[in-house]
Design a protein around this motif. Structure first.
Motif, short mmCIF file in Angstrom:
data_model
loop_
_atom_site.label_atom_id
_atom_site.label_comp_id
_atom_site.label_asym_id
_atom_site.label_seq_id
_atom_site.Cartn_x
_atom_site.Cartn_y
_atom_site.Cartn_z
N GLN A 113 -36.83 -18.34 -50.08
CA GLN A 113 -37.98 -18.29 -50.98
C GLN A 113 -37.74 -19.12 -52.23
OE1 GLN A 113 -39.19 -14.30 -52.07
NE2 GLN A 113 -40.22 -15.01 -53.90
N THR A 159 -46.94 -6.23 -41.01
CA THR A 159 -48.39 -6.39 -41.03
C THR A 159 -49.03 -5.03 -41.28
OG1 THR A 159 -48.77 -5.96 -38.69
CG2 THR A 159 -48.13 -8.21 -39.30
N GLU A 214 -41.32 -19.79 -40.68
CA GLU A 214 -40.56 -18.94 -39.76
C GLU A 214 -41.33 -18.72 -38.47
OE1 GLU A 214 -39.66 -14.50 -40.44
OE2 GLU A 214 -37.98 -15.57 -41.39
N ASP A 215 -42.63 -18.42 -38.58
CA ASP A 215 -43.46 -18.19 -37.40
C ASP A 215 -43.62 -19.46 -36.57
OD1 ASP A 215 -43.77 -15.59 -38.21
OD2 ASP A 215 -45.73 -15.90 -39.15
N SER A 217 -45.38 -16.58 -48.58
CA SER A 217 -46.27 -16.85 -47.44
C SER A 217 -45.90 -18.15 -46.75
CB SER A 217 -47.72 -16.91 -47.92
OG SER A 217 -48.13 -15.67 -48.45
N GLN A 264 -47.07 -8.80 -48.33
CA GLN A 264 -45.97 -8.79 -49.29
C GLN A 264 -45.67 -7.40 -49.81
OE1 GLN A 264 -46.32 -11.79 -52.35
NE2 GLN A 264 -47.17 -13.29 -50.92
N ARG A 300 -51.45 -10.01 -40.23
CA ARG A 300 -50.68 -10.99 -41.01
C ARG A 300 -49.72 -10.25 -41.93
NH1 ARG A 300 -51.67 -14.28 -45.83
NH2 ARG A 300 -50.69 -16.32 -45.53
N ARG A 301 -48.53 -10.81 -42.09
CA ARG A 301 -47.52 -10.15 -42.92
C ARG A 301 -48.04 -9.90 -44.33
NH1 ARG A 301 -41.63 -12.89 -41.72
NH2 ARG A 301 -41.89 -13.27 -39.49
N GLY A 328 -42.97 -7.32 -45.57
CA GLY A 328 -43.09 -8.27 -44.47
C GLY A 328 -43.73 -7.71 -43.22
N ARG A 372 -42.88 -19.45 -46.54
CA ARG A 372 -41.67 -19.19 -45.77
C ARG A 372 -42.00 -18.47 -44.47
NH1 ARG A 372 -37.34 -15.71 -45.02
NH2 ARG A 372 -35.33 -16.80 -44.90
N TRP A 373 -42.89 -17.50 -44.53
CA TRP A 373 -43.30 -16.80 -43.31
C TRP A 373 -43.98 -17.75 -42.33
CZ3 TRP A 373 -45.64 -12.01 -46.20
CH2 TRP A 373 -44.60 -11.14 -46.56
N ARG A 374 -44.81 -18.65 -42.85
CA ARG A 374 -45.50 -19.61 -41.97
C ARG A 374 -44.46 -20.50 -41.27
NH1 ARG A 374 -50.55 -22.27 -41.12
NH2 ARG A 374 -51.37 -20.22 -41.64
#
Length: 390
Positions: A112, A297, A102-103, A96, A291, A288-289, A295, A98-100
């Motif tokens: 990760q 939503t 990236e966004d 999560s 897991q 939200r993505r 990845g 890493r996704w934050r």
């Protein structure tokens, strides 16, 4: 000679020193006799000429560059993202985070494993002993609306009043199709929650629940009002095996996410306030993505395939169950008291039912056949006379 022994083998040191001083050394024969390559010999010969005896000292094998090592700026971004997610009541693990990043447009984005190392180095993660991985069999329906899961979870308002949150999840996409604040887990509020979900997403083919009385009477040999209403719309009601919550595991896991999110906010004063919080949660959760969705939503997964739909026409659930006959000749079934007559007292009746049509047998004898009158509880005998065995 082992690799670690080059700098300590006396013959090797002497041969290199003699060759460096200009003595005619048969390097090929020396290497053949000592199991070395000529490349290794010339490497140390060049080092000796440049550095003297220090050239025999073993060099570090550590890489000169560490492409996976990030500076303090990256570490600060990871820790900041973790705190932001925690404050918002959202999952704040390495994926999560890493996704934050990236966004947010962070470049380069740590992997990760790099995020994990940063968290571990700053004491944010306590390493756990490795456990043997379990083989997990994750089942999901092939299409959106192929099956919804429904369940209620207890929650408390600001004054401590206990209420219920009815949560409805699409099995294929994990989409939250309806989260409803109710006074308790009861049939009326459950039906109201489903009507909201139907209005926004259509009808599912199946509805999976546990064995709460608001949802199912299957394992009690009866049909509750919710099952009857679903059958009228062609929706098949299915219930998990008693004491086997894993069947509704996606809903159970979603409860954890919702509880964590609500705990990060001031408790609601009223059901209406709680409902507003739930609407805010659904908007965040569905976009939200996830897991478990590689990845994607939940909304993206839900929209990616055509929706399944129940077969046209009402579905008639059916079943068979055993019921003891009371001393007054009555059996209890599906919320009703069915009168058989005192001559059947002490017997065990077998009830065959489809929707509200009921046949009652005692052994091989037809004791009664009727259609339940839902306007009354007591299903009196009319002119029915039980048949007898010939």
């Amino acid at each position: 000679m082992g690799r670690t022994g080059f700098s300590m083998d006396p013959e090797f040191v002497a041969a290199v020193a003699r060759a460096a001083s200009g003595e005619n050394v048969n390097i090929a024969r020396f290497c053949r006799e000592h199991g070395l390559s000529r490349g290794v010999f010339h490497k140390y010969l060049n080092r000796f000429r440049a550095e003297g005896a220090d050239g025999f000292t073993r060099r570090s094998t550590a890489p000169h560059r560490r492409p996976t090592t990030f500076g303090p700026e990256a570490a600060e971004a990871v820790l900041r993202a973790r705190k932001e997610l925690a404050d918002e009541g959202l999952d704040n693990g390495p994926i999560s985070i890493r996704w934050r990043l990236e966004d947010a447009g962070t470049t380069p984005v740590p992997s990760q494993s790099s995020v994990y190392r940063i968290l571990r180095a700053h004491g944010q993660i306590v390493p756990q002993p490795r456990k043997k991985p379990r083989t997990r069999r994750r089942f999901e329906y092939a299409d959106p609306n192929g099956c919804w899961q429904i369940d209620g979870m207890e929650h408390c308002l600001a004054d401590g009043t206990k209420v219920c949150i009815v949560q409805i999840l699409d099995d294929h996409s994990r989409l939250d199709v309806g989260t409803y604040a109710a006074a308790s887990e009861n049939g009326a509020d459950t039906w109201a929650a489903l009507q909201h979900a139907f209005a926004g997403h259509g009808l599912p083919v199946r509805l999976l629940s546990d064995n709460g009385l608001a949802f199912s009477g299957k394992h009690r040999g009866r049909m509750v009002e919710l099952e009857r209403r679903l059958a009228e719309r062609g929706i098949t009601a299915i219930a998990s095996t008693p004491h086997h919550p894993q069947t509704c595991g996606k809903d159970e896991r979603s409860h954890q996410t919702l509880r964590k999110w609500l705990a990060a906010r001031p408790p609601a004063d009223t059901l209406a306030d709680l409902q507003q919080l739930l609407e805010d949660y659904r908007r965040i959760y569905n976009h939200r993505r996830h897991q478990s969705l590689d990845g994607q939503t939940p909304q993206q997964r839900y929209d990616a395939r055509p929706k399944a739909a129940p077969a046209t026409g009402p579905h008639q659930p059916s079943g068979v169950t055993a019921r003891p006959v009371s001393a007054t000749g009555v059996i209890a079934f599906s919320g009703c008291s069915i009168v058989l007559g005192r001559h059947w007292a002490g017997h065990t009746a077998t009830v065959y039912w489809q929707a509200d049509r009921v046949t009652v047998m005692t052994g091989d004898t037809l004791a009664r056949q009727l259609t339940l009158n839902r306007s009354v509880r007591y299903q009196r005998l009319t002119n029915h006379k039980p048949s007898t065995k010939s």
